[in-house]
Design a protein around this motif. Structure first.
Motif, PDB file in Angstrom:
ATOM      1  N   MET A 144       0.843  -1.188   0.000  1.00  0.00           N
ATOM      2  CA  MET A 144       0.000   0.000   0.000  1.00  0.00           C
ATOM      3  C   MET A 144       0.877   1.236   0.000  1.00  0.00           C
ATOM      4  SD  MET A 144      -1.149  -0.180   3.899  1.00  0.00           S
ATOM      5  CE  MET A 144       0.092  -0.720   5.058  1.00  0.00           C
ATOM      6  N   THR A 145       0.269   2.351  -0.287  1.00  0.00           N
ATOM      7  CA  THR A 145       0.999   3.608  -0.210  1.00  0.00           C
ATOM      8  C   THR A 145       1.179   3.971   1.260  1.00  0.00           C
ATOM      9  OG1 THR A 145      -1.039   4.909  -0.283  1.00  0.00           O
ATOM     10  CG2 THR A 145       0.044   4.442  -2.396  1.00  0.00           C
ATOM     11  N   MET A 146       2.194   4.759   1.551  1.00  0.00           N
ATOM     12  CA  MET A 146       2.480   5.126   2.932  1.00  0.00           C
ATOM     13  C   MET A 146       2.028   6.549   3.251  1.00  0.00           C
ATOM     14  SD  MET A 146       3.578   2.307   4.001  1.00  0.00           S
ATOM     15  CE  MET A 146       3.953   2.811   5.650  1.00  0.00           C
ATOM     16  N   ASP A 147       1.202   7.142   2.390  1.00  0.00           N
ATOM     17  CA  ASP A 147       0.720   8.495   2.661  1.00  0.00           C
ATOM     18  C   ASP A 147      -0.285   8.477   3.814  1.00  0.00           C
ATOM     19  OD1 ASP A 147      -1.055   7.081   0.949  1.00  0.00           O
ATOM     20  OD2 ASP A 147      -2.044   8.946   0.408  1.00  0.00           O
ATOM     21  N   TYR A 148      -0.389   9.592   4.499  1.00  0.00           N
ATOM     22  CA  TYR A 148      -1.293   9.709   5.645  1.00  0.00           C
ATOM     23  C   TYR A 148      -2.480  10.558   5.247  1.00  0.00           C
ATOM     24  CZ  TYR A 148      -2.968  10.525  10.352  1.00  0.00           C
ATOM     25  OH  TYR A 148      -3.746  10.574  11.470  1.00  0.00           O
ATOM     26  N   ARG A 149      -3.681  10.009   5.423  1.00  0.00           N
ATOM     27  CA  ARG A 149      -4.907  10.739   5.091  1.00  0.00           C
ATOM     28  C   ARG A 149      -5.892  10.614   6.243  1.00  0.00           C
ATOM     29  NH1 ARG A 149      -6.955   8.306  -0.280  1.00  0.00           N
ATOM     30  NH2 ARG A 149      -8.835   9.217   0.596  1.00  0.00           N
ATOM     31  N   GLU A 150      -6.335  11.747   6.750  1.00  0.00           N
ATOM     32  CA  GLU A 150      -7.286  11.792   7.861  1.00  0.00           C
ATOM     33  C   GLU A 150      -8.659  11.254   7.476  1.00  0.00           C
ATOM     34  OE1 GLU A 150      -7.393  12.759  11.165  1.00  0.00           O
ATOM     35  OE2 GLU A 150      -5.214  12.850  11.155  1.00  0.00           O
ATOM     36  N   ASP A 151      -8.957  11.190   6.184  1.00  0.00           N
ATOM     37  CA  ASP A 151     -10.285  10.754   5.744  1.00  0.00           C
ATOM     38  C   ASP A 151     -10.316   9.272   5.359  1.00  0.00           C
ATOM     39  OD1 ASP A 151      -8.711  11.065   3.437  1.00  0.00           O
ATOM     40  OD2 ASP A 151     -10.435  11.604   2.203  1.00  0.00           O
ATOM     41  N   ARG A 152      -9.253   8.527   5.719  1.00  0.00           N
ATOM     42  CA  ARG A 152      -9.174   7.118   5.313  1.00  0.00           C
ATOM     43  C   ARG A 152      -8.891   6.238   6.527  1.00  0.00           C
ATOM     44  NH1 ARG A 152      -4.450   6.315   1.577  1.00  0.00           N
ATOM     45  NH2 ARG A 152      -3.297   6.579   3.509  1.00  0.00           N
ATOM     46  N   VAL A 153      -9.513   5.049   6.511  1.00  0.00           N
ATOM     47  CA  VAL A 153      -9.236   4.010   7.502  1.00  0.00           C
ATOM     48  C   VAL A 153      -8.973   2.724   6.734  1.00  0.00           C
ATOM     49  CG1 VAL A 153     -10.160   2.644   9.411  1.00  0.00           C
ATOM     50  CG2 VAL A 153     -10.709   5.069   9.243  1.00  0.00           C
ATOM     51  N   ARG A 154      -7.865   2.091   7.046  1.00  0.00           N
ATOM     52  CA  ARG A 154      -7.536   0.800   6.434  1.00  0.00           C
ATOM     53  C   ARG A 154      -7.762  -0.298   7.467  1.00  0.00           C
ATOM     54  NH1 ARG A 154      -2.104   2.863   3.396  1.00  0.00           N
ATOM     55  NH2 ARG A 154      -3.115   3.483   1.452  1.00  0.00           N
ATOM     56  N   ILE A 155      -8.483  -1.330   7.036  1.00  0.00           N
ATOM     57  CA  ILE A 155      -8.757  -2.477   7.902  1.00  0.00           C
ATOM     58  C   ILE A 155      -7.934  -3.644   7.363  1.00  0.00           C
ATOM     59  CG2 ILE A 155     -10.509  -4.082   8.718  1.00  0.00           C
ATOM     60  CD1 ILE A 155     -12.582  -1.871   8.253  1.00  0.00           C
ATOM     61  N   PHE A 156      -7.059  -4.179   8.209  1.00  0.00           N
ATOM     62  CA  PHE A 156      -6.207  -5.293   7.803  1.00  0.00           C
ATOM     63  C   PHE A 156      -6.807  -6.593   8.315  1.00  0.00           C
ATOM     64  CE2 PHE A 156      -3.508  -1.566   7.876  1.00  0.00           C
ATOM     65  CZ  PHE A 156      -2.932  -1.643   6.618  1.00  0.00           C
ATOM     66  N   VAL A 157      -7.034  -7.528   7.375  1.00  0.00           N
ATOM     67  CA  VAL A 157      -7.660  -8.803   7.719  1.00  0.00           C
ATOM     68  C   VAL A 157      -6.729  -9.960   7.354  1.00  0.00           C
ATOM     69  CG1 VAL A 157     -10.006  -7.907   7.447  1.00  0.00           C
ATOM     70  CG2 VAL A 157      -8.864  -8.927   5.487  1.00  0.00           C
ATOM     71  N   ASN A 158      -6.914 -11.083   8.059  1.00  0.00           N
ATOM     72  CA  ASN A 158      -6.136 -12.288   7.748  1.00  0.00           C
ATOM     73  C   ASN A 158      -6.845 -13.094   6.660  1.00  0.00           C
ATOM     74  OD1 ASN A 158      -8.264 -13.564   9.063  1.00  0.00           O
ATOM     75  ND2 ASN A 158      -7.100 -13.996  10.915  1.00  0.00           N
ATOM     76  N   ALA A 159      -6.357 -14.290   6.398  1.00  0.00           N
ATOM     77  CA  ALA A 159      -6.927 -15.126   5.336  1.00  0.00           C
ATOM     78  C   ALA A 159      -8.380 -15.501   5.609  1.00  0.00           C
ATOM     79  CB  ALA A 159      -6.086 -16.390   5.159  1.00  0.00           C
ATOM     80  N   ASP A 160      -8.778 -15.510   6.889  1.00  0.00           N
ATOM     81  CA  ASP A 160     -10.156 -15.832   7.256  1.00  0.00           C
ATOM     82  C   ASP A 160     -11.079 -14.622   7.195  1.00  0.00           C
ATOM     83  OD1 ASP A 160      -9.358 -18.451   7.793  1.00  0.00           O
ATOM     84  OD2 ASP A 160      -8.894 -17.969   9.883  1.00  0.00           O
TER      85      ASP A 160
END
Length: 170
Positions: A144-160
């Motif tokens: 992913m890009t490493m930029d910081y944006r106050e209007d974005r949330v990234r949710i990291f999930v596993n294989a399940d």
């Protein structure tokens, strides 16, 4: 006016030292021009301040901490290991519990833990708390890009499809 070799060397050393210092003032460890650390640290408050003296390399840091020196990388890894050990000690003999998306008594996100929910359930929780945010569901090892944006949330999930780390703005 003729300058001696020693004068030229001193002038060049001063120029190099000042440009090196300026480069590290903007580094991701939040060092201010006066040499102090800023209070808006990227790291959990209980970790304390990151090391002031660091190597001059520039590598990817663990977790979602962006890029920095290998000194900073080792410090983050050490603090993450301490947190994991503390969590294991606190959880010893107890069943591990994850967030319950159906529980209405729990606080809203970001105070509410979303770890263990599905990516879709976590997205719903975040949209309830702030519908203006752009929510992205990504694999835990996704590029992913490493930029910081106050209007974005990234949710990291596993294989399940389960959330593996607490989502935050950025």
């Amino acid at each position: 006016m003729r300058l001696s070799n020693s004068t030229i060397v001193i002038v060049l050393a001063t120029i190099i030292a000042s440009s090196t210092t300026a480069a590290f003032v903007d580094a991701e460890v939040n060092i201010q021009p006066d040499g102090t650390m800023s209070s808006d640290s990227l790291y959990p408050a209980h970790w304390g301040q990151p090391p002031m003296r660091q190597t001059r390399d520039y590598i990817v840091l663990p977790g979602s901490y962006g890029r920095g020196s290998s000194t900073l990388k080792h410090w983050i890894e050490e603090k993450m290991a301490e947190d994991a050990a503390a969590a294991d000690t606190a959880d010893a003999g107890t069943e591990r519990r994850f967030a319950d998306p159906s529980s209405s008594s729990s606080p809203p996100w970001p105070e509410k833990s979303l770890i263990g929910m599905t990516g879709e359930e976590a997205t719903q929780e975040i949209n309830i708390a702030d519908p203006t945010l752009e929510v992205q569901i990504l694999d835990e090892d996704a590029m992913m890009t490493m930029d910081y944006r106050e209007d974005r949330v990234r949710i990291f999930v596993n294989a399940d499809g389960k959330v593996v780390s607490q989502p935050h703005k950025g």
